[in-house]
Write a protein that holds these residues in place. Structure first.
Motif, short mmCIF file in Angstrom:
data_model
loop_
_atom_site.label_atom_id
_atom_site.label_comp_id
_atom_site.label_asym_id
_atom_site.label_seq_id
_atom_site.Cartn_x
_atom_site.Cartn_y
_atom_site.Cartn_z
N THR A 1 0.83 -1.20 0.00
CA THR A 1 0.00 0.00 0.00
C THR A 1 0.87 1.25 0.00
O THR A 1 0.64 2.19 -0.78
N GLU A 2 1.86 1.27 0.86
CA GLU A 2 2.74 2.45 0.96
C GLU A 2 3.54 2.64 -0.33
O GLU A 2 3.67 3.77 -0.83
N ARG B 1 1.33 3.72 -3.41
CA ARG B 1 0.84 5.08 -3.18
C ARG B 1 1.96 6.09 -3.43
O ARG B 1 1.76 7.10 -4.11
N ASP B 2 3.15 5.80 -2.91
CA ASP B 2 4.26 6.74 -3.05
C ASP B 2 4.74 6.86 -4.49
O ASP B 2 5.12 7.95 -4.94
#
Length: 261
Positions: free
Chosen positions: A158-159, A162-163
């Motif tokens: 997820t991180e 997203r980044d």
């Protein structure tokens, strides 16, 4: 015909290709399975073949010789995510803990690409379109219909996505979805995210390519007659009747006869 007429939003799966040890055998197989038209491409592009369905590009087939001192890469299907800037994406990948496996390169005048792995080990490609945006037909028999990240670490995935791409991973809002998640771009579901713990033990994180089919069972029968295998035989699930397959050279993909929406 589900023709693609608009550019793919950054972070959206836009293209898939298969790396084959025997390129011509792969071209012949997928022509038999899906009705694709394709031939070995120009030498200056490594013979890369762009396959078409109803005159629209659907997938690539390529071969890669072993680098000096290195084994021949294994046959595999790769999912490419669209970007507006391949160089910026490459920098973001490394800053977010990913690994660049093939740095940004120009592909003639049609686009720029790179191949990387996310922090959980799932390999994917990145495509910056110039003259070529990607798949020109989707969501119909013989064409790309879904892409799915299999990961054992939802938080890390997820991180990272997203980044790098501005994508969001969230639980799928569908009855019977269980722990299945949606990969969202601009609030729209463009891919799925599955829990790797549901895969056979020892399966590495990966992106899985799905092709639509009129009959999943017919595709499986055709593949097995040609020397491929059904890793997960046809079964009915919430989205349709699907199967996970390995082609005769070992490249893994899925087919699904989707339920009407």
């Amino acid at each position: 015909m589900a023709e693609v007429t608009e550019p793919y939003a950054p972070g959206t799966p836009c293209w898939v290709d298969v790396l084959a040890k025997d390129q011509q055998a792969a071209l012949d197989l997928y022509a038999d399975l899906f009705g694709w038209q394709g031939e070995v491409g120009p030498a200056e592009f490594g013979g890369y073949a762009v396959c078409t369905l109803k005159g629209k590009p659907v997938a690539g087939v390529m071969t890669a010789p072993a680098q000096e001192g290195q084994p021949v890469p294994p046959p595999v299907w790769t999912t490419y995510l669209s970007t507006d800037d391949a160089d910026a994406a490459q920098l973001a990948i490394t800053e977010a803990g990913g690994t660049v496996m093939m740095p940004v390169m120009d592909v003639g005048t049609i686009g720029r690409s790179l191949v990387a792995a996310d922090p959980t080990g799932a390999v994917f490609g990145v495509w910056q379109p110039l003259d070529f945006r990607g798949a020109g037909i989707v969501n119909e028999p013989g064409a790309l219909t879904w892409n799915e990240l299999h990961t054992g670490d939802f938080a890390a995935a997820t991180e990272f996505y997203r980044d790098v791409f501005g994508a969001e991973i969230a639980p799928m809002q569908m009855e019977g979805a269980g722990d299945y998640h949606s990969f969202n771009v601009n609030g729209r579901s463009v891919a799925g995210v599955a829990n790797l713990h549901n895969d056979p033990a020892g399966t590495p994180a990966h992106w899985l390519t799905y092709f639509a089919a009129d009959s999943t069972d017919t595709i499986v029968d055709t593949l097995t007659r040609n020397g491929g295998k059904a890793l997960v035989p046809p079964f009915d699930m919430m989205a349709g009747r699907m199967a996970v397959l390995a082609d005769p050279q070992g490249a893994i993909f899925a087919v699904i006869n989707p339920k009407p929406m």
